[in-house]
Structures are given as C-alpha cells and as structure tokens.
Design a protein around this motif. Sequence first.
Motif, PDB file in Angstrom:
ATOM      1  N   GLY A 248      -4.715   7.934  10.357  1.00  0.00           N
ATOM      2  CA  GLY A 248      -4.960   6.506  10.082  1.00  0.00           C
ATOM      3  C   GLY A 248      -4.382   6.101   8.731  1.00  0.00           C
ATOM      4  N   SER A 249      -4.002   4.813   8.614  1.00  0.00           N
ATOM      5  CA  SER A 249      -3.370   4.348   7.377  1.00  0.00           C
ATOM      6  C   SER A 249      -4.402   3.706   6.450  1.00  0.00           C
ATOM      7  CB  SER A 249      -2.275   3.322   7.725  1.00  0.00           C
ATOM      8  OG  SER A 249      -2.036   2.465   6.636  1.00  0.00           O
ATOM      9  N   LEU A 250      -4.534   4.293   5.261  1.00  0.00           N
ATOM     10  CA  LEU A 250      -5.475   3.746   4.275  1.00  0.00           C
ATOM     11  C   LEU A 250      -5.058   2.331   3.868  1.00  0.00           C
ATOM     12  CD1 LEU A 250      -7.822   3.983   2.289  1.00  0.00           C
ATOM     13  CD2 LEU A 250      -6.284   5.184   0.726  1.00  0.00           C
ATOM     14  N   LYS A 251      -3.741   2.109   3.789  1.00  0.00           N
ATOM     15  CA  LYS A 251      -3.240   0.800   3.371  1.00  0.00           C
ATOM     16  C   LYS A 251      -3.646  -0.274   4.399  1.00  0.00           C
ATOM     17  CE  LYS A 251       1.107  -1.223   1.742  1.00  0.00           C
ATOM     18  NZ  LYS A 251       1.400  -2.288   2.685  1.00  0.00           N
ATOM     19  N   GLU A 252      -3.391   0.028   5.680  1.00  0.00           N
ATOM     20  CA  GLU A 252      -3.718  -0.963   6.723  1.00  0.00           C
ATOM     21  C   GLU A 252      -5.220  -1.186   6.841  1.00  0.00           C
ATOM     22  OE1 GLU A 252      -1.708  -0.110  10.418  1.00  0.00           O
ATOM     23  OE2 GLU A 252       0.155   0.274   9.328  1.00  0.00           O
ATOM     24  N   VAL A 253      -5.975  -0.087   6.754  1.00  0.00           N
ATOM     25  CA  VAL A 253      -7.441  -0.226   6.808  1.00  0.00           C
ATOM     26  C   VAL A 253      -7.894  -1.170   5.693  1.00  0.00           C
ATOM     27  CG1 VAL A 253      -9.604   1.012   6.324  1.00  0.00           C
ATOM     28  CG2 VAL A 253      -7.933   2.013   7.890  1.00  0.00           C
ATOM     29  N   SER A 254      -7.331  -0.965   4.497  1.00  0.00           N
ATOM     30  CA  SER A 254      -7.757  -1.760   3.348  1.00  0.00           C
ATOM     31  C   SER A 254      -7.333  -3.217   3.512  1.00  0.00           C
ATOM     32  CB  SER A 254      -7.175  -1.167   2.053  1.00  0.00           C
ATOM     33  OG  SER A 254      -7.521   0.199   1.974  1.00  0.00           O
ATOM     34  N   GLU A 255      -6.117  -3.425   4.013  1.00  0.00           N
ATOM     35  CA  GLU A 255      -5.638  -4.811   4.207  1.00  0.00           C
ATOM     36  C   GLU A 255      -6.555  -5.590   5.145  1.00  0.00           C
ATOM     37  OE1 GLU A 255      -0.902  -3.980   3.535  1.00  0.00           O
ATOM     38  OE2 GLU A 255      -1.609  -4.404   5.579  1.00  0.00           O
ATOM     39  N   HIS A 256      -6.981  -4.948   6.235  1.00  0.00           N
ATOM     40  CA  HIS A 256      -7.777  -5.671   7.237  1.00  0.00           C
ATOM     41  C   HIS A 256      -9.281  -5.584   6.997  1.00  0.00           C
ATOM     42  CE1 HIS A 256      -4.241  -6.410   9.584  1.00  0.00           C
ATOM     43  NE2 HIS A 256      -3.955  -5.125   9.629  1.00  0.00           N
ATOM     44  N   LEU A 258     -11.136  -4.834   3.829  1.00  0.00           N
ATOM     45  CA  LEU A 258     -11.829  -5.169   2.578  1.00  0.00           C
ATOM     46  C   LEU A 258     -12.466  -6.558   2.677  1.00  0.00           C
ATOM     47  CD1 LEU A 258      -9.235  -3.902  -0.085  1.00  0.00           C
ATOM     48  CD2 LEU A 258     -11.539  -2.996   0.277  1.00  0.00           C
ATOM     49  N   ASN A 259     -13.671  -6.708   2.144  1.00  0.00           N
ATOM     50  CA  ASN A 259     -14.276  -8.047   2.060  1.00  0.00           C
ATOM     51  C   ASN A 259     -14.660  -8.339   0.617  1.00  0.00           C
ATOM     52  OD1 ASN A 259     -16.696  -6.780   1.555  1.00  0.00           O
ATOM     53  ND2 ASN A 259     -17.660  -7.294   3.514  1.00  0.00           N
ATOM     54  N   LYS A 260     -15.413  -9.394   0.407  1.00  0.00           N
ATOM     55  CA  LYS A 260     -15.678  -9.823  -0.979  1.00  0.00           C
ATOM     56  C   LYS A 260     -16.433  -8.757  -1.797  1.00  0.00           C
ATOM     57  CE  LYS A 260     -19.862 -12.621   0.022  1.00  0.00           C
ATOM     58  NZ  LYS A 260     -20.403 -11.643   0.945  1.00  0.00           N
ATOM     59  N   ASP A 261     -17.206  -7.925  -1.099  1.00  0.00           N
ATOM     60  CA  ASP A 261     -17.944  -6.861  -1.810  1.00  0.00           C
ATOM     61  C   ASP A 261     -17.250  -5.509  -1.707  1.00  0.00           C
ATOM     62  OD1 ASP A 261     -20.148  -8.585  -2.368  1.00  0.00           O
ATOM     63  OD2 ASP A 261     -20.775  -8.351  -0.276  1.00  0.00           O
ATOM     64  N   SER A 293      -8.411   8.051  -4.245  1.00  0.00           N
ATOM     65  CA  SER A 293      -9.147   7.146  -5.120  1.00  0.00           C
ATOM     66  C   SER A 293      -8.189   6.195  -5.862  1.00  0.00           C
ATOM     67  CB  SER A 293      -9.964   7.991  -6.092  1.00  0.00           C
ATOM     68  OG  SER A 293     -10.421   7.223  -7.141  1.00  0.00           O
ATOM     69  N   GLU A 294      -7.066   6.735  -6.329  1.00  0.00           N
ATOM     70  CA  GLU A 294      -6.113   5.888  -7.071  1.00  0.00           C
ATOM     71  C   GLU A 294      -5.479   4.836  -6.160  1.00  0.00           C
ATOM     72  OE1 GLU A 294      -5.076   9.070 -10.597  1.00  0.00           O
ATOM     73  OE2 GLU A 294      -3.628   8.808  -8.978  1.00  0.00           O
ATOM     74  N   LYS A 295      -5.196   5.241  -4.920  1.00  0.00           N
ATOM     75  CA  LYS A 295      -4.638   4.249  -3.980  1.00  0.00           C
ATOM     76  C   LYS A 295      -5.658   3.129  -3.752  1.00  0.00           C
ATOM     77  CE  LYS A 295      -1.455   7.065  -1.362  1.00  0.00           C
ATOM     78  NZ  LYS A 295      -1.430   8.058  -0.325  1.00  0.00           N
ATOM     79  N   MET A 296      -6.917   3.510  -3.584  1.00  0.00           N
ATOM     80  CA  MET A 296      -7.961   2.502  -3.342  1.00  0.00           C
ATOM     81  C   MET A 296      -8.074   1.541  -4.519  1.00  0.00           C
ATOM     82  SD  MET A 296     -10.874   4.824  -1.564  1.00  0.00           S
ATOM     83  CE  MET A 296     -10.617   5.503   0.078  1.00  0.00           C
ATOM     84  N   GLN A 297      -7.979   2.100  -5.711  1.00  0.00           N
ATOM     85  CA  GLN A 297      -8.052   1.282  -6.920  1.00  0.00           C
ATOM     86  C   GLN A 297      -6.972   0.197  -6.887  1.00  0.00           C
ATOM     87  OE1 GLN A 297      -8.048   3.861 -10.298  1.00  0.00           O
ATOM     88  NE2 GLN A 297      -7.926   2.181 -11.739  1.00  0.00           N
ATOM     89  N   SER A 298      -5.753   0.587  -6.463  1.00  0.00           N
ATOM     90  CA  SER A 298      -4.674  -0.408  -6.449  1.00  0.00           C
ATOM     91  C   SER A 298      -4.880  -1.409  -5.304  1.00  0.00           C
ATOM     92  CB  SER A 298      -3.312   0.272  -6.376  1.00  0.00           C
ATOM     93  OG  SER A 298      -3.042   0.684  -5.073  1.00  0.00           O
ATOM     94  N   PHE A 299      -5.436  -0.979  -4.167  1.00  0.00           N
ATOM     95  CA  PHE A 299      -5.673  -1.943  -3.071  1.00  0.00           C
ATOM     96  C   PHE A 299      -6.726  -2.974  -3.469  1.00  0.00           C
ATOM     97  CE2 PHE A 299      -4.431   1.741  -0.114  1.00  0.00           C
ATOM     98  CZ  PHE A 299      -3.090   1.385  -0.177  1.00  0.00           C
TER      99      PHE A 299
END
Length: 303
Positions: A248-256, A258-261, A293-299
């Motif tokens: 699974g793609s962390l980038k795509e998961v994060s794009e779709h 992530l919400n306000k929290d 963790s670093e990728k998440m920080q940038s997303f």
Amino acid sequence: MNRSELIQQIHQKENYLCIGLDTDAAKLPPHLKDKPDAVFQFNKAIIDATKGFCVSYKINTAFYEARGVKGWEAMEQTVQYIPSTHFKIADAKRGDIGNTSAQYAKTFFETLPFDAVTINPYMGEDSVRPFLEYNNKFAIVLGLTSNEGAHDFELLHVCHTRKKQEVHAEIGKHHLKVYTEELEEEEQAKDEPLRYLYEMVLEKVSSWGTPDNLMFVAGATRTPELAAIRRIVPDNFLLVPGVGAQGGSLKEVSEHGLNKDVGLLVNVSRAVIYASAGEDFAAQAGIAAKGYSEKMQSFVAHR
Ligand SMILES: O=c1ccn([C@@H]2O[C@H](COP(=O)(O)O)[C@@H](O)[C@H]2O)c(=O)[nH]1
C-alpha cells in the motif's frame, strides 16, 4: 488514552505511525531464539528502538495465542512494557453475542491495559456495543480490509435494504411484541443507488458510537475507496494496515485519509520488525520506523 490525548501525541511526535508487533517465534533472530522469553525480548528491543518514531503499537493476538500460555504471557509482558504515551491496540478481530462480547471487552480493556480492540461487525450491534461502553477505550471496527477476500463480501454491491418492523398482537390474555423484517417497497428500493456492503457497514456502525469510542479499519491497498470512506466517517480515526509488505502507498493513504485532526493510524508490521534478520534487527527497525515517520511529517506539513 482518549481521543484528544491521541491527537496530542500525534502532533507532538509529528507522525501517525502504528507499529505492528506481529512477532512470529519462527522468525526471531538466531541469537534470541534460545532465550526462554525470546518473544518478549524481541518486542522490548523493537519498542526501545522505535518508540521515538511512532504513536501506537498494534499487537496482533494471533501470533501470541498460537503459542498457548507462553504466547499469552509474552503478549501481557509486551503490552505492559509499551509506554503510556503510546496508543495500544489489540488486533483480535472479536465480536460475538452480547454477553460473550462483554467478556472479550473485559479481557482487553480490564485484564489487559489495551486502549483499543479490533472488532468484526458481522454479528451486528449487540456484538459491538459492549466494547463501546468503556470510557476512553475504542472499538476499531473492520470497514474495508486490505486483503483479496474483501471482494467476497465487503465490496459486494447491495441495493435492497430490509427494515425491522415491530408488530403487536393480542393472543388470549397475552400481549406479544414480535419483530418482522420486510423488503422495502419495490419502487423505493429501485431508486436507491447501489452501495457497497462496506459503505453500509460504516454508515450503520458509526451511528452506534462517536469518534470518541469508535474507529474503523480501512486497508492501505484500497486507496481508490478511501475518499468515499472519509465522506462517510469524516471524523473517526482510521486504522490503516497494508503499507510495507502488502504494497500500500503511504502517500496515497495520506492524501485521501488525513482529516483536520490527522485522523489516521497507519500500521506497518513486517517492514519494520523484520527490517533485518540479524543481531542488528532493533537498530534496523528503528531506521525503518524513522523513515516512515519522516514521510508522515512531510505529508502533514503539506496537507
Ligand atoms: O484489513 C486488514 C486488517 C488487519 N490487518 C493486519 O494488519 C497487519 C499488517 O501487517 P503487515 O506485515 O504490515 O502487512 C497484520 O497484523 C494484519 O493481520 C491487515 O493487514 N489488513
């Protein structure tokens, strides 16, 4: 840990990584294998090396239950060892008739100090309800899973809904209340858009609780559906397994997702805990966790 404490941890650590402790005794590094508490020693080293790069740990109970009493002891030692700053998930996929579910809830929320337990909702509301009755604990209900088998039921198109009707009857001196189920009017059913079964599950289950006691599982291999999931449950946290070994793609998961929290806990198990099979397993797990963790920080920063 309650929802606002979890959100605070996510902001403080700047990631939404959940590390899966799917510890298979057969995959332990050779130098640990002969130790009597080898599984716990492995988990302890992984936790020490990764706790600075994640907000949560998920213990998949299957890997522990398979080893009987020894496995259960290792699970108990592990969950006690996880720092109180980290959200503790029992991935047990429970759910049964109400009084049995109440015992499962007691197991994971009282006997063991987990913050959340994964639930299979197939048996309906009374099977989920006991997990929702605890303050500051979460039921994480399977929504759309990451495996191929999701096509068998979760991704079926469904149209006709059944409604429950209360019928009262007088028989002699007795007043009876019975329930019948009827197909909704044929015409009305025709107008209903086709829905996936998982969408109806999310809609229905989300009415049983609140984002303060209910999360959902959404597989990372299902990114096309993640946007739809977010529309149905905009505020609930999603536990997202499937990044790493399942592709699974962390980038795509994060794009779709992530919400306000932030609203996500992305789980990675094998790609972190088995980053190396040698004596450096913990150090390599730390490096892998830091990378996620670093990728998440940038997303989060570029959302
Ligand atoms: O839909 C689901 C639900 C649960 N899981 C669990 O998550 C982890 C994934 O492990 P990886 O090694 O990162 O693939 C594992 O415990 C599964 O049982 C899932 O994969 N998909």
